[in-house]
Design an enzyme around this catalytic site. Structure first.
Site, PDB file in Angstrom:
ATOM      1  N   LYS A 229       0.860  -1.191   0.000  1.00 41.29           N
ATOM      2  CA  LYS A 229       0.000   0.000   0.000  1.00 41.29           C
ATOM      3  C   LYS A 229       0.890   1.233   0.000  1.00 41.29           C
ATOM      4  O   LYS A 229       1.687   1.444   0.916  1.00 41.29           O
ATOM      5  CB  LYS A 229      -0.900  -0.008   1.232  1.00 41.29           C
TER       6      LYS A 229
ATOM      7  N   LYS B 125      -2.188  -1.509  -3.919  1.00 47.94           N
ATOM      8  CA  LYS B 125      -3.045  -0.326  -3.851  1.00 47.94           C
ATOM      9  C   LYS B 125      -2.206   0.940  -3.936  1.00 47.94           C
ATOM     10  O   LYS B 125      -1.201   1.024  -3.229  1.00 47.94           O
ATOM     11  CB  LYS B 125      -3.797  -0.381  -2.519  1.00 47.94           C
TER      12      LYS B 125
HETATM   13  C1  PBG Z   1      -7.407   3.561   5.578  1.00 44.49           C
HETATM   14  C2  PBG Z   1      -7.666   3.354   4.138  1.00 44.49           C
HETATM   15  C3  PBG Z   1      -7.475   4.283   3.109  1.00 44.49           C
HETATM   16  C4  PBG Z   1      -7.988   3.692   1.953  1.00 44.49           C
HETATM   17  C5  PBG Z   1      -8.445   2.426   2.291  1.00 44.49           C
HETATM   18  N1  PBG Z   1      -8.215   2.237   3.652  1.00 44.49           N
HETATM   19  C6  PBG Z   1      -6.974   5.665   3.129  1.00 44.49           C
HETATM   20  C7  PBG Z   1      -5.622   5.980   3.560  1.00 44.49           C
HETATM   21  O1  PBG Z   1      -4.784   5.127   3.800  1.00 44.49           O
HETATM   22  O2  PBG Z   1      -5.388   7.172   3.685  1.00 44.49           O
HETATM   23  C8  PBG Z   1      -8.044   4.339   0.601  1.00 44.49           C
HETATM   24  C9  PBG Z   1      -9.155   3.895  -0.277  1.00 44.49           C
HETATM   25  C10 PBG Z   1      -9.458   4.795  -1.403  1.00 44.49           C
HETATM   26  O3  PBG Z   1      -8.813   5.842  -1.618  1.00 44.49           O
HETATM   27  O4  PBG Z   1     -10.390   4.461  -2.140  1.00 44.49           O
HETATM   28  N2  PBG Z   1      -6.360   2.917   6.130  1.00 44.49           N
END
Ligand code: PBG
Length: 325
Positions: free
Chosen positions: A194, A247
């Site tokens: 991520k 992601k």
């Molecule tokens: C939280 C989380 C996020 C997303 C999924 N879980 C945001 C972040 O890490 O700031 C992003 C999902 C999206 O942008 O569609 N941990």
């Protein structure tokens, strides 16, 4: 070569093109994210994500019924609690918003696969994904709370928990505490690679989790790194991840492709909020065709190697499939 080889031969009509199509998108490969908030009779539009809402549980039930009709079989739940605190208690409270949603949805939609996003950021008043100590995010304290939350989500009916916090060692801790509670069949779909991405912008409005200070770069990955994703994914698989997520998706298709070649667990790509909003915004201006752009974006993610795609377009795509062109 020419004139013997004429690749256009296989493109002369649509039935032929379909016959040799290498990649496809099936509704069973799509996962639809939903935002659940406390209260009653809420369907609150997220301005930066046209067509996406925060739902109170009563209204979510109606929406899920519609979504299921489009062919969606799996949803990913995010919670927006009524109150937030430094330790994100709503995440592991047995009556937290996502736990309530899981229990109710399981009862009404026993066939639907329920995945719970597992993180503290929606529940902490500072908006970080872990516990803050002396101005930094304390990894090991955060992992303990995440493991507690995983158990509550599983007890409430989650088929899978999806840790999105990017703390080190959380998959092992979650697996261990699930097993200790006899929850051996709850799967872990870990956000393994991520990245600290600008494409989460609209999500911050949707989930109300903007960090109060600093940013997430001390735990999410540097967008410049490719091999580091292999390491993160290797560790999560060793720790017991049943599926791994890359992601965002479209700006990281090289990573999706690498990971597909590297692991034997299913590979999931998350087409995040910013990817959704960019396509919606351009289509809203008439600058590109929504259906074609969505289909092409999903195909590109599948072609790169994703087995499954988390996408806010899932119900819309399902509706298109049901229409005759
Ligand atoms: C939280 C989380 C996020 C997303 C999924 N879980 C945001 C972040 O890490 O700031 C992003 C999902 C999206 O942008 O569609 N941990």
């Amino acid at each position: 070569m020419f004139p013997v080889h004429r690749p256009r031969r296989l493109r002369v009509r649509s039935a032929l093109r379909d016959l040799v199509q290498e990649t496809s998108i099936n509704m069973r490969q799509l996962i639809y994210p939903m935002f659940i908030r406390s209260g009653k009779d809420h369907q609150i539009p997220i301005r930066s994500m046209p067509g996406i809402y925060q739902w109170s549980l009563d209204r979510a039930l109606e929406h899920v019924a519609v979504v299921q009709e489009t062919g969606v079989r799996a949803i990913l739940l995010f919670g927006i609690p009524e109150t937030k605190d430094p330790l994100g208690q709503g995440a592991y409270d047995p009556d937290g918003i996502v736990q309530q949603a899981l229990r109710t949805l399981k009862q009404h939609f026993p066939q639907l696969i329920l995945i719970a996003d597992l993180c503290l950021c929606e529940y902490t008043d500072h908006g970080h994904c872990g516990v803050v100590k002396d101005g930094t995010i304390d990894n090991d304290e955060s992992v303990k709370l995440l493991a507690k939350a995983a158990v509550q989500q599983a007890l409430a009916g989650a088929d899978m928990v999806a840790p999105s916090d990017m703390m080190d060692g959380r998959v092992a801790a979650i697996r261990q505490s699930l097993d200790q509670h006899g929850l051996v069949n709850t799967a872990i779909m870990s956000y393994a690679a991520k990245y600290a991405s600008a494409f989460y912008g609209p999500f911050r409005e949707a989930a109300e989790n903007t960090p109060e200070f600093g940013d997430r770069r001390s735990y999410q990955m540097n967008p410049a790194n490719r091999r580091e994703a292999w390491r993160e994914v290797d560790l999560d698989v060793l720790e017991g991840a049943d599926l791994v997520i890359v992601k965002p998706a479209m700006a990281y298709l090289d990573v999706v492709s690498d990971i597909k070649a590297r692991v034997t667990v299913p590979v999931v790509a998350y087409q995040v909020s910013g990817e959704y909003s960019m396509i919606q915004a351009a289509a809203g201006h008439g600058w590109l065709d929504l259906r074609q752009a969505v289909e092409e974006s999903l195909l590109s993610i599948r072609r790169a190697g994703a087995d499954l795609i988390i996408t806010y377009f899932a119900p819309q795509y399902g509706q298109w499939l049901q229409q005759v062109r």
